[in-house]
Scaffold this active site. Structure first.
Site, mmCIF file in Angstrom:
data_model
loop_
_atom_site.group_PDB
_atom_site.id
_atom_site.type_symbol
_atom_site.label_atom_id
_atom_site.label_comp_id
_atom_site.label_asym_id
_atom_site.label_seq_id
_atom_site.Cartn_x
_atom_site.Cartn_y
_atom_site.Cartn_z
ATOM 1 N N GLU A 83 0.796 -1.334 0.066
ATOM 2 C CA GLU A 83 0.289 0.243 -0.117
ATOM 3 C C GLU A 83 0.966 1.067 -0.035
ATOM 4 O O GLU A 83 1.944 1.434 0.731
ATOM 5 C CB GLU A 83 -0.883 -0.053 1.245
ATOM 6 C CG GLU A 83 -1.715 1.032 1.134
ATOM 7 C CD GLU A 83 -2.637 1.210 2.577
ATOM 8 O OE1 GLU A 83 -2.293 0.434 3.675
ATOM 9 O OE2 GLU A 83 -3.793 1.829 2.541
ATOM 10 N N LYS A 159 -9.662 2.148 -2.591
ATOM 11 C CA LYS A 159 -10.009 1.720 -1.233
ATOM 12 C C LYS A 159 -11.163 1.942 -0.584
ATOM 13 O O LYS A 159 -11.610 3.112 -0.682
ATOM 14 C CB LYS A 159 -8.746 2.040 -0.293
ATOM 15 C CG LYS A 159 -8.768 1.668 1.156
ATOM 16 C CD LYS A 159 -7.375 2.078 1.807
ATOM 17 C CE LYS A 159 -7.445 1.501 3.213
ATOM 18 N NZ LYS A 159 -6.121 2.063 3.965
ATOM 19 N N CYS A 196 -5.562 -2.897 2.127
ATOM 20 C CA CYS A 196 -5.291 -2.813 3.680
ATOM 21 C C CYS A 196 -6.669 -3.114 4.700
ATOM 22 O O CYS A 196 -6.958 -4.113 4.794
ATOM 23 C CB CYS A 196 -4.626 -1.434 4.010
ATOM 24 S SG CYS A 196 -3.945 -1.857 5.584
HETATM 25 N N1 LIG Z 1 -3.215 1.185 6.122
HETATM 26 C C1 LIG Z 1 -4.373 0.642 6.857
HETATM 27 O O1 LIG Z 1 -5.493 0.536 6.026
HETATM 28 N N2 LIG Z 1 -4.029 0.427 7.942
HETATM 29 C C2 LIG Z 1 -5.026 0.102 8.853
HETATM 30 C C3 LIG Z 1 -4.568 -0.763 10.131
HETATM 31 C C4 LIG Z 1 -4.885 -2.229 9.931
HETATM 32 O O2 LIG Z 1 -5.824 -2.307 9.104
HETATM 33 O O3 LIG Z 1 -4.387 -3.085 10.527
#
Ligand SMILES: NC(=O)NCCC(=O)O
Length: 354
Positions: A83, A159, A196
């Site tokens: 990401e 996203k 993510c």
């Molecule tokens: N970049 C992101 O969505 N991080 C969130 C943290 C997670 O979901 O572990």
């Protein structure tokens, strides 16, 4: 698996973890195997976050280019980066100067870089970036750009779910995606991307499955103090529940920012986000998975996946056939109305505590 000397030498010279595994499917009488070599890339940033932005971006591209070249030499045909791979993960800070790293999904510098490498190696590359959408008033999105093996942009996915947990203050920077659950039919199979935090949402995974995905990548950026207990479970469970392969990718290292930030949790102000723990892996629809890449090193995971396993898993378990989509749809429709009441059947003899 034989990867060839070039990839092994590059891993040794450039200091990244290289691992390779093969998933097999049962031989079929009417279909030949559909084996695709996939690659997952995890890496740290290179320069301090205080260095000039153009130098930071160039240094990351230079390092990632070496890993992609190793993947190409090893015969990888579908590769996904982590990401927001082209920049430091500055979303913890809530400081707007980091928006400068955002770029056009079709013509930005990191996309041009990936298009060149895709063409060079005949490889599909998924490039998750911070996108600047100039046509819509400079709206910023968290986007995965899908580049074909011939080097053109097939499309993009934005996203769907933005975290609001711990230091992950990402809603300051970009909007909830507007692209649904697209599946990209590439030369090497039907590919989708669940970016993510979307991995915590089973229905997000399911959306890609309903559209026929065979291979879903989960490019991530997450830290040990928050999500490590969930990491090995979620992508693997998604692979089982949706009868597709999943490549889960996390970044590496600790990134320190110039100014202190807080996250409204009463903890002392701090300048670093915590350790991004890498540990990228591939999970298969039959529940098997690779070990993880290193927690502290850049890495390239190579896996041969026989996409025939997706339909074989469906035929064996029948999860899609036995799902009650019509029932779920009407439950969700009711749930989304303002006057929704949970369907609870109360025992009249049960006393509510006074
Ligand atoms: N970049 C992101 O969505 N991080 C969130 C943290 C997670 O979901 O572990």
């Amino acid at each position: 698996m034989t990867l060839g000397e070039a990839a092994r030498r590059s891993a040794a010279d450039n200091g990244f973890d290289l691992q390779a595994f093969a998933f097999s499917a049962a031989p079929e009488q009417l279909r030949p195997p559909r084996i695709v070599r996939i690659g997952l890339v995890q890496h740290s940033i290179v320069l301090p976050t205080t260095a000039p932005y153009v130098q930071q971006a160039q240094a990351i591209r230079s390092k990632v280019g070496q890993i992609i070249d190793a993947a190409g030499a090893a015969g990888v045909k579908v590769l996904c980066l982590q990401e927001a791979w082209h920049m430091p993960f500055a979303f913890c800070t809530r400081e707007k100067q980091w928006c400068e790293f955002s770029e056009c999904a079709e013509t930005g510098p990191s996309v041009a870089f990936c298009r060149e490498l895709a063409r060079k190696w005949g490889m599909v590359i998924i490039s998750p970036i911070l996108e600047r959408d100039a046509a819509h008033g400079d709206t910023i999105w968290n986007t995965a750009v899908v580049i074909s093996h011939t080097g053109h942009v097939i499309g993009k996915h934005r996203k769907n779910h933005i975290p609001r947990v711990g230091d992950f203050n990402e809603s300051t920077y970009y909007m909830e995606g507007s692209t649904g659950h697209p599946v990209f039919e590439t030369a090497y199979g039907k590919v989708a991307i669940n970016i993510c935090y979307g991995r915590h949402h089973p229905m997000n995974w399911q959306g890609f499955g309903l559209n026929g995905a065979e291979l879903v990548f989960n490019p991530s950026a997450t830290v040990g103090g928050l999500s490590e207990p969930l990491w090995g479970v979620e992508a693997r469970n998604a692979a089982i529940a949706n009868s597709y392969f999943v490549g889960a990718i996390n970044r590496v290292g600790t990134e320190t920012f110039p100014n202190e930030f807080t996250s409204g949790d009463g903890k002392p102000a701090h300048k670093s986000f915590g350790h991004f723990y890498g540990s990228s892996y591939v999970a298969a629809p039959d529940g098997s998975r690779t070990p993880s890449l290193a927690r502290h090193m850049d890495g390239l995971m190579v896996a041969d996946v026989d996409l025939n396993l997706c339909r074989q898993a469906k035929d064996k378990w029948g999860f899609q056939m036995t799902a009650r989509y019509d029932m779920y749809a009407s439950d969700l429709q009711r749930y989304c109305t303002p006057d929704f009441q949970p369907q609870i059947v109360r025992d009249p003899a049960a006393q509510s505590p006074s």
